[in-house]
Design a protein around this motif. Sequence first.
Motif, PDB file in Angstrom:
ATOM      1  N   ALA A 194       0.851  -1.187   0.000  1.00  0.00           N
ATOM      2  CA  ALA A 194       0.000   0.000   0.000  1.00  0.00           C
ATOM      3  C   ALA A 194       0.886   1.235   0.000  1.00  0.00           C
ATOM      4  CB  ALA A 194      -0.936   0.013   1.203  1.00  0.00           C
ATOM      5  N   TYR A 195       0.358   2.314  -0.558  1.00  0.00           N
ATOM      6  CA  TYR A 195       1.139   3.545  -0.704  1.00  0.00           C
ATOM      7  C   TYR A 195       0.307   4.728  -0.240  1.00  0.00           C
ATOM      8  CZ  TYR A 195       4.042   0.591  -3.688  1.00  0.00           C
ATOM      9  OH  TYR A 195       4.837  -0.418  -4.160  1.00  0.00           O
ATOM     10  N   GLN A 196       0.995   5.755   0.208  1.00  0.00           N
ATOM     11  CA  GLN A 196       0.348   7.024   0.514  1.00  0.00           C
ATOM     12  C   GLN A 196       1.307   8.158   0.175  1.00  0.00           C
ATOM     13  OE1 GLN A 196      -0.634   6.733   4.684  1.00  0.00           O
ATOM     14  NE2 GLN A 196       1.353   7.494   5.339  1.00  0.00           N
ATOM     15  N   VAL A 197       0.737   9.312  -0.108  1.00  0.00           N
ATOM     16  CA  VAL A 197       1.526  10.457  -0.550  1.00  0.00           C
ATOM     17  C   VAL A 197       0.799  11.720  -0.127  1.00  0.00           C
ATOM     18  CG1 VAL A 197       0.403  10.642  -2.809  1.00  0.00           C
ATOM     19  CG2 VAL A 197       2.768  11.436  -2.533  1.00  0.00           C
ATOM     20  N   SER A 198       1.531  12.785   0.050  1.00  0.00           N
ATOM     21  CA  SER A 198       0.953  14.093   0.341  1.00  0.00           C
ATOM     22  C   SER A 198       1.123  14.983  -0.888  1.00  0.00           C
ATOM     23  CB  SER A 198       1.631  14.734   1.563  1.00  0.00           C
ATOM     24  OG  SER A 198       1.415  13.955   2.722  1.00  0.00           O
ATOM     25  N   LEU A 199       0.077  15.738  -1.210  1.00  0.00           N
ATOM     26  CA  LEU A 199       0.058  16.543  -2.426  1.00  0.00           C
ATOM     27  C   LEU A 199      -0.409  17.951  -2.118  1.00  0.00           C
ATOM     28  CD1 LEU A 199      -1.928  14.093  -4.732  1.00  0.00           C
ATOM     29  CD2 LEU A 199       0.540  14.386  -4.752  1.00  0.00           C
ATOM     30  N   ALA A 200       0.086  18.907  -2.892  1.00  0.00           N
ATOM     31  CA  ALA A 200      -0.464  20.261  -2.933  1.00  0.00           C
ATOM     32  C   ALA A 200      -0.919  20.513  -4.363  1.00  0.00           C
ATOM     33  CB  ALA A 200       0.566  21.291  -2.503  1.00  0.00           C
ATOM     34  N   ILE A 201      -2.191  20.863  -4.535  1.00  0.00           N
ATOM     35  CA  ILE A 201      -2.775  21.044  -5.865  1.00  0.00           C
ATOM     36  C   ILE A 201      -3.247  22.480  -5.996  1.00  0.00           C
ATOM     37  CG2 ILE A 201      -4.556  20.277  -7.473  1.00  0.00           C
ATOM     38  CD1 ILE A 201      -4.603  17.622  -6.050  1.00  0.00           C
ATOM     39  N   VAL A 252     -15.493  10.384 -10.006  1.00  0.00           N
ATOM     40  CA  VAL A 252     -16.402   9.863  -8.992  1.00  0.00           C
ATOM     41  C   VAL A 252     -16.454  10.829  -7.819  1.00  0.00           C
ATOM     42  CG1 VAL A 252     -16.900   7.949  -7.418  1.00  0.00           C
ATOM     43  CG2 VAL A 252     -15.906   7.491  -9.677  1.00  0.00           C
ATOM     44  N   ASP A 253     -17.656  11.202  -7.414  1.00  0.00           N
ATOM     45  CA  ASP A 253     -17.845  12.108  -6.290  1.00  0.00           C
ATOM     46  C   ASP A 253     -17.291  11.477  -5.024  1.00  0.00           C
ATOM     47  OD1 ASP A 253     -18.636  14.288  -4.865  1.00  0.00           O
ATOM     48  OD2 ASP A 253     -20.719  14.228  -5.498  1.00  0.00           O
ATOM     49  N   ILE A 254     -16.478  12.237  -4.293  1.00  0.00           N
ATOM     50  CA  ILE A 254     -15.823  11.707  -3.100  1.00  0.00           C
ATOM     51  C   ILE A 254     -16.001  12.693  -1.961  1.00  0.00           C
ATOM     52  CG2 ILE A 254     -13.578  12.723  -3.676  1.00  0.00           C
ATOM     53  CD1 ILE A 254     -12.284  10.198  -2.493  1.00  0.00           C
ATOM     54  N   ALA A 255     -16.124  12.162  -0.741  1.00  0.00           N
ATOM     55  CA  ALA A 255     -16.332  13.006   0.430  1.00  0.00           C
ATOM     56  C   ALA A 255     -15.051  13.737   0.798  1.00  0.00           C
ATOM     57  CB  ALA A 255     -16.810  12.154   1.609  1.00  0.00           C
ATOM     58  N   PRO A 256     -15.112  15.055   1.006  1.00  0.00           N
ATOM     59  CA  PRO A 256     -13.902  15.796   1.408  1.00  0.00           C
ATOM     60  C   PRO A 256     -13.308  15.279   2.711  1.00  0.00           C
ATOM     61  CG  PRO A 256     -15.624  17.309   0.674  1.00  0.00           C
ATOM     62  CD  PRO A 256     -16.263  15.951   0.777  1.00  0.00           C
ATOM     63  N   LEU A 257     -14.150  14.788   3.625  1.00  0.00           N
ATOM     64  CA  LEU A 257     -13.633  14.302   4.908  1.00  0.00           C
ATOM     65  C   LEU A 257     -12.754  13.067   4.743  1.00  0.00           C
ATOM     66  CD1 LEU A 257     -16.766  14.723   7.218  1.00  0.00           C
ATOM     67  CD2 LEU A 257     -14.783  16.229   7.000  1.00  0.00           C
ATOM     68  N   ALA A 258     -12.885  12.359   3.622  1.00  0.00           N
ATOM     69  CA  ALA A 258     -12.077  11.160   3.391  1.00  0.00           C
ATOM     70  C   ALA A 258     -10.692  11.495   2.862  1.00  0.00           C
ATOM     71  CB  ALA A 258     -12.788  10.232   2.414  1.00  0.00           C
ATOM     72  N   LEU A 259     -10.414  12.776   2.635  1.00  0.00           N
ATOM     73  CA  LEU A 259      -9.152  13.150   1.988  1.00  0.00           C
ATOM     74  C   LEU A 259      -8.150  13.802   2.929  1.00  0.00           C
ATOM     75  CD1 LEU A 259     -10.541  14.666  -1.341  1.00  0.00           C
ATOM     76  CD2 LEU A 259      -9.551  12.401  -0.986  1.00  0.00           C
ATOM     77  N   ASN A 260      -8.554  14.111   4.174  1.00  0.00           N
ATOM     78  CA  ASN A 260      -7.663  14.838   5.084  1.00  0.00           C
ATOM     79  C   ASN A 260      -7.116  16.077   4.368  1.00  0.00           C
ATOM     80  OD1 ASN A 260      -6.218  15.473   7.393  1.00  0.00           O
ATOM     81  ND2 ASN A 260      -4.522  14.073   6.943  1.00  0.00           N
ATOM     82  N   MET A 261      -8.035  16.937   3.942  1.00  0.00           N
ATOM     83  CA  MET A 261      -7.703  18.060   3.051  1.00  0.00           C
ATOM     84  C   MET A 261      -7.749  19.388   3.789  1.00  0.00           C
ATOM     85  SD  MET A 261      -9.609  19.153  -0.500  1.00  0.00           S
ATOM     86  CE  MET A 261     -11.086  19.740   0.342  1.00  0.00           C
ATOM     87  N   ARG A 262      -6.786  20.249   3.474  1.00  0.00           N
ATOM     88  CA  ARG A 262      -6.776  21.623   3.952  1.00  0.00           C
ATOM     89  C   ARG A 262      -6.863  22.558   2.754  1.00  0.00           C
ATOM     90  NH1 ARG A 262      -3.140  19.056   7.276  1.00  0.00           N
ATOM     91  NH2 ARG A 262      -1.384  19.525   5.912  1.00  0.00           N
ATOM     92  N   VAL A 263      -7.680  23.595   2.880  1.00  0.00           N
ATOM     93  CA  VAL A 263      -7.920  24.536   1.787  1.00  0.00           C
ATOM     94  C   VAL A 263      -7.270  25.867   2.113  1.00  0.00           C
ATOM     95  CG1 VAL A 263      -9.670  25.720   0.412  1.00  0.00           C
ATOM     96  CG2 VAL A 263     -10.109  23.397   1.245  1.00  0.00           C
ATOM     97  N   TYR A 264      -6.503  26.385   1.150  1.00  0.00           N
ATOM     98  CA  TYR A 264      -5.903  27.709   1.267  1.00  0.00           C
ATOM     99  C   TYR A 264      -6.544  28.590   0.199  1.00  0.00           C
ATOM    100  CZ  TYR A 264      -2.570  25.502   4.376  1.00  0.00           C
ATOM    101  OH  TYR A 264      -2.010  24.826   5.427  1.00  0.00           O
ATOM    102  N   LEU A 314      -3.520  17.698   0.330  1.00  0.00           N
ATOM    103  CA  LEU A 314      -4.034  16.391   0.724  1.00  0.00           C
ATOM    104  C   LEU A 314      -2.911  15.677   1.469  1.00  0.00           C
ATOM    105  CD1 LEU A 314      -5.717  15.397  -2.670  1.00  0.00           C
ATOM    106  CD2 LEU A 314      -6.703  16.692  -0.781  1.00  0.00           C
ATOM    107  N   GLU A 315      -3.073  15.536   2.760  1.00  0.00           N
ATOM    108  CA  GLU A 315      -2.004  14.974   3.591  1.00  0.00           C
ATOM    109  C   GLU A 315      -2.181  13.473   3.756  1.00  0.00           C
ATOM    110  OE1 GLU A 315       0.048  15.510   8.020  1.00  0.00           O
ATOM    111  OE2 GLU A 315      -1.409  16.978   7.280  1.00  0.00           O
ATOM    112  N   ASP A 316      -1.087  12.725   3.476  1.00  0.00           N
ATOM    113  CA  ASP A 316      -1.059  11.267   3.659  1.00  0.00           C
ATOM    114  C   ASP A 316      -2.267  10.617   2.986  1.00  0.00           C
ATOM    115  OD1 ASP A 316       1.272  11.553   5.110  1.00  0.00           O
ATOM    116  OD2 ASP A 316       0.236  11.646   7.036  1.00  0.00           O
TER     117      ASP A 316
END
Length: 357
Positions: free
Chosen positions: A116-123, A141-153, A185-187
């Motif tokens: 399994a893999y995980q990565v952190s991204l800034a988009i 595919v529509d995805i829940a924001p809470l499932a992404l551990n996302m921070r918005v700037y 998107l962290e981890d």
Amino acid sequence: MATLVLSAAGMALGGSIGGTVMGLSMATVGRAAGAVLGHAIDQRILGSGSDAVAVGRVDRLRLTGAGEGDAIARVHGRMRVGGQVIWASRFQESATTTGGSGGKWRAPEPGTTQYAYQVSLAIALCEGEIARIGRIWADGVDIAPLALNMRVYPGTRTQLPDPKIVAVEGADHAPAYRGTAYVVLEDLPLAQFGNRVPQFTFEVMRPADPGTPAAMNDIARQVRGVALIPGTGEYSMATTQVNLSADFGNAVAINVNSPSGGTDFTTAITALHEELPRCGSVTVVVSWFGDDLRCGVCAVQPRVEQRAVDGDVMPWVVAGIDRAAAGLVPRQDDRPVYGGTPADAAVIEGLRALRAK
């Protein structure tokens, strides 16, 4: 099987030759030689599954990023944008091995190693400043924001670097990307996307820039008050998730109908707060129902959508009338035409949430 066959064949061949070797008869030597050869064949045919099976491992993970000179999108109003990856951490690999057991009297079973893999991204999304991000799609595919551990700037001129970028790159090498709206998107776990980074798209809302003259400003920054309608739905104003269990062990959330992870009312007032920043007043509508078009004989009363099942954490009660005593809303094709009157407890939760905003 080959061990038994070849050991018997070796014993017969050695017996036909006769004689002894180091005190052992040729039959015994032939049987041992046949058994060794047969065991090797059995291991090749039947024991090959004892080697560990690797699942999901990739040799190289490719990531599409922004190139020097690529244009940054400009968004006005509401738009769906793809964004560009402007920063990424190293991929983190984890391996879990299961199985691999075997015994003396049975062939070894293969072990499975799951990678399994995980990565952190800034988009980067667009030139700031945005009001909010609505829906998010991964590979369409529509995805829940809470499932992404996302921070918005939002792209302000005063935003600070993201803590994850600072932790990886160091405080002196972590840009804040001021003036650019982006998300981090962290981890991010990649197993759900086939161990690859999916194509993300975001619904971005960007009103007029702060400080725009009133005559040129858009409606999003001029609205001061709204009416909350239609005002129906037994638990439409509840901030607590309410479940209905029509069948044993089968609970359905009656007031959670979006990928946001929150209740419908919580999602709605969050959007209101972010999209209409100057809104300071909400008129709450709660619908009761009349039973006649003649005002003199019409009785106005709360009604429910059904009487069979009540909410698990919030039984329906309005003005002291419970579900069993309340009337039913009109139905067509065995379905309610309108939502029922909101429960008193749900209305109280909604008013408290609005006051907190």
